[in-house]
Design a protein around this motif. Structure first.
Motif, PDB file in Angstrom:
ATOM      1  N   LEU A 110       0.810  -0.924  -0.059  1.00 36.70           N
ATOM      2  CA  LEU A 110       0.015  -0.046  -0.121  1.00 36.70           C
ATOM      3  C   LEU A 110       0.805   1.223  -0.032  1.00 36.70           C
ATOM      4  CD1 LEU A 110      -2.672  -0.706   2.672  1.00 36.70           C
ATOM      5  CD2 LEU A 110      -3.130  -0.803   0.317  1.00 36.70           C
ATOM      6  N   THR A 111       0.626   2.280  -0.727  1.00 34.42           N
ATOM      7  CA  THR A 111       1.078   3.601  -0.673  1.00 34.42           C
ATOM      8  C   THR A 111       0.125   4.514  -0.963  1.00 34.42           C
ATOM      9  OG1 THR A 111       3.349   4.653  -1.302  1.00 34.42           O
ATOM     10  CG2 THR A 111       1.645   3.919  -2.932  1.00 34.42           C
ATOM     11  N   ALA A 117       3.132  11.120  -8.864  1.00 37.45           N
ATOM     12  CA  ALA A 117       3.767   9.804  -8.871  1.00 37.45           C
ATOM     13  C   ALA A 117       2.684   8.719  -9.206  1.00 37.45           C
ATOM     14  CB  ALA A 117       4.351   9.308  -7.519  1.00 37.45           C
ATOM     15  N   ILE A 118       1.378   9.029  -9.293  1.00 37.23           N
ATOM     16  CA  ILE A 118       0.390   8.037  -9.540  1.00 37.23           C
ATOM     17  C   ILE A 118       0.618   7.210 -10.812  1.00 37.23           C
ATOM     18  CG2 ILE A 118      -1.885   7.751 -10.206  1.00 37.23           C
ATOM     19  CD1 ILE A 118      -2.684  10.068  -8.434  1.00 37.23           C
ATOM     20  N   GLY A 119       1.221   7.924 -11.914  1.00 36.27           N
ATOM     21  CA  GLY A 119       1.430   7.374 -13.143  1.00 36.27           C
ATOM     22  C   GLY A 119       2.642   6.377 -13.135  1.00 36.27           C
ATOM     23  N   TYR A 120       3.763   6.528 -12.225  1.00 37.27           N
ATOM     24  CA  TYR A 120       5.024   5.674 -11.998  1.00 37.27           C
ATOM     25  C   TYR A 120       4.257   4.528 -11.358  1.00 37.27           C
ATOM     26  CZ  TYR A 120       8.517   3.685  -9.265  1.00 37.27           C
ATOM     27  OH  TYR A 120       9.153   2.580  -8.621  1.00 37.27           O
ATOM     28  N   ASP A 143      -4.071   7.517   8.058  1.00 36.70           N
ATOM     29  CA  ASP A 143      -4.854   8.229   6.934  1.00 36.70           C
ATOM     30  C   ASP A 143      -3.891   9.532   6.630  1.00 36.70           C
ATOM     31  OD1 ASP A 143      -7.213   6.950   6.324  1.00 36.70           O
ATOM     32  OD2 ASP A 143      -8.221   7.988   7.973  1.00 36.70           O
ATOM     33  N   TYR A 144      -3.809   9.722   5.209  1.00 33.71           N
ATOM     34  CA  TYR A 144      -3.103  10.917   4.776  1.00 33.71           C
ATOM     35  C   TYR A 144      -3.591  11.597   3.623  1.00 33.71           C
ATOM     36  CZ  TYR A 144       0.986  13.154   2.251  1.00 33.71           C
ATOM     37  OH  TYR A 144       1.491  14.003   1.464  1.00 33.71           O
ATOM     38  N   ASP A 145      -4.215  12.619   3.879  1.00 33.62           N
ATOM     39  CA  ASP A 145      -5.092  13.222   2.763  1.00 33.62           C
ATOM     40  C   ASP A 145      -4.245  13.952   1.691  1.00 33.62           C
ATOM     41  OD1 ASP A 145      -4.770  15.611   4.294  1.00 33.62           O
ATOM     42  OD2 ASP A 145      -6.639  15.709   5.161  1.00 33.62           O
ATOM     43  N   GLY A 146      -3.151  14.177   1.705  1.00 33.55           N
ATOM     44  CA  GLY A 146      -2.273  14.539   0.700  1.00 33.55           C
ATOM     45  C   GLY A 146      -2.006  13.640  -0.397  1.00 33.55           C
ATOM     46  N   GLY A 147      -2.441  12.412  -0.688  1.00 34.30           N
ATOM     47  CA  GLY A 147      -2.118  11.476  -1.606  1.00 34.30           C
ATOM     48  C   GLY A 147      -3.256  10.538  -1.806  1.00 34.30           C
ATOM     49  N   THR A 148      -2.874   9.584  -2.905  1.00 34.13           N
ATOM     50  CA  THR A 148      -4.068   8.604  -3.326  1.00 34.13           C
ATOM     51  C   THR A 148      -3.694   7.583  -2.748  1.00 34.13           C
ATOM     52  OG1 THR A 148      -4.550  10.130  -5.379  1.00 34.13           O
ATOM     53  CG2 THR A 148      -5.042   7.940  -5.564  1.00 34.13           C
ATOM     54  N   LEU A 149      -4.355   6.804  -2.284  1.00 29.20           N
ATOM     55  CA  LEU A 149      -3.975   5.274  -1.789  1.00 29.20           C
ATOM     56  C   LEU A 149      -4.049   4.434  -2.895  1.00 29.20           C
ATOM     57  CD1 LEU A 149      -3.207   3.711   0.595  1.00 29.20           C
ATOM     58  CD2 LEU A 149      -5.817   3.081   1.155  1.00 29.20           C
TER      59      LEU A 149
END
Ligand code: ACO
Length: 162
Positions: A110-111, A117-120, A143-149
């Motif tokens: 999970l990240t 970086a989503i494309g990578y 939880d971290y709202d600065g990114g997409t899980l």
């Protein structure tokens, strides 16, 4: 090029490599508070896989935490030093990491991916659809709202080696 798992084991060599890696993360992930990067990189629950050039020079890495009972690992930070990006090192690092984590009986990664970086991560087999049951991972990672899980399934027998 070598790939090494480094933990905060108190040795001078590990310290030096973790400091170099922390500096790469701080530079490449400017939105992340520096203290937070330092805390996780040196945290005893986290490990890092470093890419090392010419035996001593850290050029990038992944900092992650395994949750052995849940059989998943969370990638906290991932970066390659600026001058060496887009040359395939990020892909090689992820393949080595999967090869390593597969042997530790980890089934999912999970990240929280940065927008950029989503494309990578997609190219590395990560999806925004989370297949793990929520009770397996919710409450374990913050939880971290600065990114997409994003999640990646690590097949138990595929040869990820490169
Ligand atoms: N612009 C466009 N495409 C890119 C870029 C870029 N800046 N960087 C990588 N890619 C693409 C490549 O074209 C390649 O696609 P291809 O296989 O179709 O040719 C693919 O992504 C993989 O490229 P690599 O050369 O293997 O990637 P690289 O060595 O650059 O590593 C990484 C990727 C780690 C994202 C690196 O660019 C980096 O450090 N970026 C800055 C930090 C960052 O964003 N880290 C992830 C944040 S999220 C987190 O840490 C949980």
């Amino acid at each position: 090029i070598d790939f090494k798992i480094i933990t905060n084991d108190g040795t001078h060599e590990s310290m030096k490599m973790l400091i170099d890696l922390k500096n790469i993360f701080a530079r490449q992930l400017p939105k992340m508070p520096k203290e937070y990067i330092v805390r996780l990189v040196f945290d005893r629950n986290h490990e890092s896989m470093c890419i090392i050039k010419d035996n001593t020079k850290v050029i990038g890495g992944i900092c992650y935490r395994k949750y052995p009972t849940q059989r998943f690992a969370e990638i906290a930070f991932l970066a390659i030093t600026a001058t060496l990006q887009v040359k395939g090192y990020g892909t090689r690092l992820m393949n080595k990491f999967k090869e390593h984590i597969q042997k530790q009986d980890v089934e999912y990664l999970l990240t929280y991916a940065d927008n950029y970086a989503i494309g990578y991560f997609r190219k590395q087999g990560f999806y925004q659809e989370i297949k793990m049951q929520p009770d397996r991972w919710k409450g374990f990672i913050k939880d971290y709202d600065g990114g997409t899980l994003m999640e990646c399934y690590v097949h138990p027998t595929i040869d990820y080696g490169n």
